[in-house]
Write a protein that holds these residues in place. Structure first.
Motif, PDB file in Angstrom:
ATOM      1  N   MET A 184      61.738 139.168  47.173  1.00 35.23           N
ATOM      2  CA  MET A 184      61.834 138.163  45.755  1.00 35.23           C
ATOM      3  C   MET A 184      62.600 137.784  44.935  1.00 35.23           C
ATOM      4  N   THR A 231      63.082 136.937  41.417  1.00 34.69           N
ATOM      5  CA  THR A 231      63.350 135.920  40.450  1.00 34.69           C
ATOM      6  C   THR A 231      63.959 135.272  39.550  1.00 34.69           C
ATOM      7  N   VAL A 258      63.863 130.847  42.755  1.00 26.90           N
ATOM      8  CA  VAL A 258      63.313 131.830  43.617  1.00 26.90           C
ATOM      9  C   VAL A 258      64.118 131.755  44.623  1.00 26.90           C
ATOM     10  N   ILE A 259      64.546 133.300  44.952  1.00 29.98           N
ATOM     11  CA  ILE A 259      65.136 133.668  46.146  1.00 29.98           C
ATOM     12  C   ILE A 259      64.792 133.915  47.289  1.00 29.98           C
ATOM     13  N   LEU A 260      64.809 133.865  48.167  1.00 29.97           N
ATOM     14  CA  LEU A 260      63.819 134.069  48.973  1.00 29.97           C
ATOM     15  C   LEU A 260      64.468 135.278  50.361  1.00 29.97           C
ATOM     16  N   THR A 272      64.265 129.894  52.321  1.00 24.15           N
ATOM     17  CA  THR A 272      65.539 130.831  51.860  1.00 24.15           C
ATOM     18  C   THR A 272      65.112 131.098  49.837  1.00 24.15           C
ATOM     19  N   GLY A 273      64.168 129.782  49.467  1.00 22.63           N
ATOM     20  CA  GLY A 273      64.130 129.349  47.930  1.00 22.63           C
ATOM     21  C   GLY A 273      63.175 128.541  47.912  1.00 22.63           C
TER      22      GLY A 273
END
Length: 215
Positions: free
Chosen positions: A1, A3, A16-18, A44-45
């Motif tokens: 993750m 941030t 936030v990128i997952l 994805t985010g």
């Protein structure tokens, strides 16, 4: 993750990128949150707007931010409140010290090398590296997939001239260290650094300033 915050381009917003985007993205907006999904429907985010209502936005720096437990809890509570099922959580560090176990010439390049890098927890990754000083036996800094670099670059799996690469071996300047020289070449850290341990910017910059790290 990952941030991050960009106060100039996206004020009062936490990004936030997952996961890496795959194809065309879709968006669902609920109150002050936008969920981003890829073509396969994978989340994805998220973008949290008006985030100062949840956390102390003014104290956070531009770039990648490390959330406290309290801040993470507030974000998850907001996700549940507006009807999103995802719960955010901490992952393993992605910017770590590694050991170059093997280093071989790229089959389709006169300057690239294909390396096998130990990154801790009995894990090895293949990374294609173009630095002129890369060599077997070095301890280095590795940006694994999911890393957000100081310049905003996101590190994800890819391929260079047909060879898969799962990260980046970093130069001091790519790490944003104040005492980094602006020249090509990866940073080689001392042999007593622990493979898999999280990168320590201040420690490495002090060693750079004292000439105790190789470039």
């Amino acid at each position: 993750m990952i941030t991050s915050i960009n106060k100039r381009s996206y004020p009062n917003t936490l990004i936030v990128i997952l996961a890496q985007d795959q194809g065309k993205s879709s968006y669902i907006e609920k109150n002050d949150i936008t969920q981003v999904t890829d073509e396969q429907g994978n989340v994805t985010g998220y973008n949290f707007f008006n985030v100062d209502q949840l956390i102390d936005y003014d104290k956070l720096p531009d770039g990648q931010v490390e959330l406290t437990d309290e801040e993470l809890t507030k974000l998850n509570e907001k996700l549940s409140q507006v009807g999103f099922d995802t719960q955010l959580g901490y992952g393993e560090p992605t910017l770590v010290y590694g050991y170059v176990k093997t280093c071989d010439p790229h089959p389709d390049s006169d300057h690239l090398h294909v390396t096998t890098v130990e990154v801790g927890n009995d894990r090895e990754v293949q990374i294609v590296c173009g630095a002129p000083n890369i060599a077997q036996g070095q301890k280095i800094v590795v940006a694994l997939p999911g890393t957000l670099m100081p310049n905003g670059q996101q590190i994800w799996p890819g391929a260079l001239r047909g060879v898969d690469s799962f990260g980046m071996i970093c130069a001091a300047r790519e790490l944003g260290l104040p005492h980094a020289e602006q020249k090509r070449g990866i940073m080689v850290v001392p042999d007593d650094f622990t493979v898999g341990a999280a990168f320590e910017a201040q420690k490495c910059d002090e060693l750079l300033a004292n000439g105790k790290i190789q470039l």
